[in-house]
Design a protein around this motif. Sequence first.
Motif, PDB file in Angstrom:
ATOM      1  N   LEU A  24       0.968  -1.146  -0.033  1.00  0.00           N
ATOM      2  CA  LEU A  24      -0.096   0.003  -0.115  1.00  0.00           C
ATOM      3  C   LEU A  24       0.857   1.033   0.033  1.00  0.00           C
ATOM      4  CD1 LEU A  24      -2.968   0.570   0.257  1.00  0.00           C
ATOM      5  CD2 LEU A  24      -2.715   0.958   2.626  1.00  0.00           C
ATOM      6  N   ALA A  25       0.509   2.146  -0.961  1.00  0.00           N
ATOM      7  CA  ALA A  25       1.412   3.470  -1.029  1.00  0.00           C
ATOM      8  C   ALA A  25       0.576   4.510  -1.314  1.00  0.00           C
ATOM      9  CB  ALA A  25       2.536   3.181  -2.316  1.00  0.00           C
ATOM     10  N   PRO A  26       1.072   5.817  -0.804  1.00  0.00           N
ATOM     11  CA  PRO A  26       0.739   7.122  -1.107  1.00  0.00           C
ATOM     12  C   PRO A  26       0.201   7.025  -2.499  1.00  0.00           C
ATOM     13  CG  PRO A  26       2.329   7.592   0.451  1.00  0.00           C
ATOM     14  CD  PRO A  26       2.437   5.943  -0.201  1.00  0.00           C
ATOM     15  N   ALA A  27      -1.102   7.625  -2.592  1.00  0.00           N
ATOM     16  CA  ALA A  27      -1.426   7.871  -4.134  1.00  0.00           C
ATOM     17  C   ALA A  27      -1.110   9.340  -4.593  1.00  0.00           C
ATOM     18  CB  ALA A  27      -3.111   7.969  -4.051  1.00  0.00           C
ATOM     19  N   PRO A  28      -0.354   9.313  -5.489  1.00  0.00           N
ATOM     20  CA  PRO A  28       0.280  10.462  -6.043  1.00  0.00           C
ATOM     21  C   PRO A  28      -0.700  11.559  -6.916  1.00  0.00           C
ATOM     22  CG  PRO A  28       1.285   8.910  -7.272  1.00  0.00           C
ATOM     23  CD  PRO A  28       0.397   8.150  -6.088  1.00  0.00           C
ATOM     24  N   ASP A  29      -1.673  10.740  -7.557  1.00  0.00           N
ATOM     25  CA  ASP A  29      -2.679  11.174  -8.342  1.00  0.00           C
ATOM     26  C   ASP A  29      -3.881  11.783  -7.865  1.00  0.00           C
ATOM     27  OD1 ASP A  29      -3.280   8.835  -7.618  1.00  0.00           O
ATOM     28  OD2 ASP A  29      -4.443   8.231  -9.617  1.00  0.00           O
ATOM     29  N   VAL A  30      -3.950  11.783  -6.526  1.00  0.00           N
ATOM     30  CA  VAL A  30      -4.991  12.506  -5.477  1.00  0.00           C
ATOM     31  C   VAL A  30      -4.610  13.481  -4.939  1.00  0.00           C
ATOM     32  CG1 VAL A  30      -6.999  12.093  -4.101  1.00  0.00           C
ATOM     33  CG2 VAL A  30      -6.130  10.200  -5.535  1.00  0.00           C
TER      34      VAL A  30
ATOM     35  N   GLU B  40      -6.158  14.949  -2.342  1.00  0.00           N
ATOM     36  CA  GLU B  40      -6.775  15.009  -1.209  1.00  0.00           C
ATOM     37  C   GLU B  40      -6.003  14.107  -0.270  1.00  0.00           C
ATOM     38  OE1 GLU B  40     -10.842  13.511   1.304  1.00  0.00           O
ATOM     39  OE2 GLU B  40     -10.830  13.640  -1.003  1.00  0.00           O
ATOM     40  N   PRO B  41      -5.250  14.451   0.835  1.00  0.00           N
ATOM     41  CA  PRO B  41      -4.585  13.918   1.750  1.00  0.00           C
ATOM     42  C   PRO B  41      -5.314  12.416   2.269  1.00  0.00           C
ATOM     43  CG  PRO B  41      -5.253  15.762   2.794  1.00  0.00           C
ATOM     44  CD  PRO B  41      -5.826  15.920   1.617  1.00  0.00           C
ATOM     45  N   GLY B  42      -4.236  11.403   2.558  1.00  0.00           N
ATOM     46  CA  GLY B  42      -4.696  10.287   3.110  1.00  0.00           C
ATOM     47  C   GLY B  42      -5.003   9.171   2.182  1.00  0.00           C
ATOM     48  N   TRP B  43      -5.057   9.378   0.787  1.00  0.00           N
ATOM     49  CA  TRP B  43      -5.424   8.406  -0.064  1.00  0.00           C
ATOM     50  C   TRP B  43      -4.483   7.417  -0.364  1.00  0.00           C
ATOM     51  CZ3 TRP B  43      -9.879   6.906  -2.879  1.00  0.00           C
ATOM     52  CH2 TRP B  43     -11.225   7.638  -2.576  1.00  0.00           C
ATOM     53  N   GLN B  44      -4.718   6.213  -0.599  1.00  0.00           N
ATOM     54  CA  GLN B  44      -3.508   5.248  -0.662  1.00  0.00           C
ATOM     55  C   GLN B  44      -3.962   4.418  -2.179  1.00  0.00           C
ATOM     56  OE1 GLN B  44      -0.720   4.535   1.749  1.00  0.00           O
ATOM     57  NE2 GLN B  44      -1.259   6.639   2.129  1.00  0.00           N
ATOM     58  N   ILE B  45      -2.736   3.825  -2.673  1.00  0.00           N
ATOM     59  CA  ILE B  45      -3.047   2.980  -3.628  1.00  0.00           C
ATOM     60  C   ILE B  45      -2.775   1.475  -3.255  1.00  0.00           C
ATOM     61  CG2 ILE B  45      -2.524   2.032  -6.148  1.00  0.00           C
ATOM     62  CD1 ILE B  45      -2.113   5.081  -6.695  1.00  0.00           C
ATOM     63  N   LEU B  46      -3.734   0.416  -3.741  1.00  0.00           N
ATOM     64  CA  LEU B  46      -3.140  -1.025  -3.221  1.00  0.00           C
ATOM     65  C   LEU B  46      -2.538  -1.577  -4.524  1.00  0.00           C
ATOM     66  CD1 LEU B  46      -3.485  -3.390  -1.129  1.00  0.00           C
ATOM     67  CD2 LEU B  46      -5.688  -3.769  -2.194  1.00  0.00           C
ATOM     68  N   PHE B  47      -1.669  -2.183  -4.263  1.00  0.00           N
ATOM     69  CA  PHE B  47      -0.814  -3.120  -5.465  1.00  0.00           C
ATOM     70  C   PHE B  47      -1.015  -4.352  -4.977  1.00  0.00           C
ATOM     71  CE2 PHE B  47       0.785   1.272  -5.916  1.00  0.00           C
ATOM     72  CZ  PHE B  47       0.933   1.575  -7.399  1.00  0.00           C
TER      73      PHE B  47
END
Length: 225
Positions: free
Chosen positions: A132-138, A140-147
Amino acid sequence: MGWSSANRIFDPIARALQDAHVPAESRRKILGDLIDGLQDGDWDTEDESLEGFLDDPAVVLAFADHGVHLSDRRCCRASLADDPRAQLLSMRSDEVDEAEMVRALDAFVGAPYRERAHLLALLAAMTSGAVLAPAPDVDEPGWQILFLTIGDQQCSWHIAPADIDLFAFVEHVPAIDPRAQWNGHTTDEKYERIAEHTAELAQHCGPECAEMHTETGRCEIARNR
């Protein structure tokens, strides 16, 4: 007077980066710098190039980073296809207060998003190598991306801040981690891969295997056939 011939500069470079399989974040940065330079030269037909790359979220996001959108916002739908909340928020007009729209969206999509997150958490628990990593394309703070790696293919999903608690067991990594680099797959490609892998598991294992899968990705029943 605008500069329309810049499309003949941008388009071949964007295609060359695609053909060279340059990682999505790198494409976004390289093309973003190019867009910035061309705009300094009074490029006024950016939307024509954007129209030709709607199937590449990295290119769409590079344009969005520099304030370029199609009038009907199809570009936002393309880049945020797996994130309906962000997609709807991107369509907000200046006449609608952002905080008010956020509250309305949270009430509207919150419950289905939570159910989705529960299922993704289950899938992550059954998949080795999940990160799980921070979402650079959002923004709004706190969004993550699950890989996840499913059937030897990368799959990824945006995870809302309110749902991060479901993924406490998943390894959290920085956005620069090699395992958290989006490989350019589209939403359609992701679900095609999942469907193919599901069919393969059903064929090799069958429902009787229950949760007998091993680290090899095949259950004991399938291994002994």
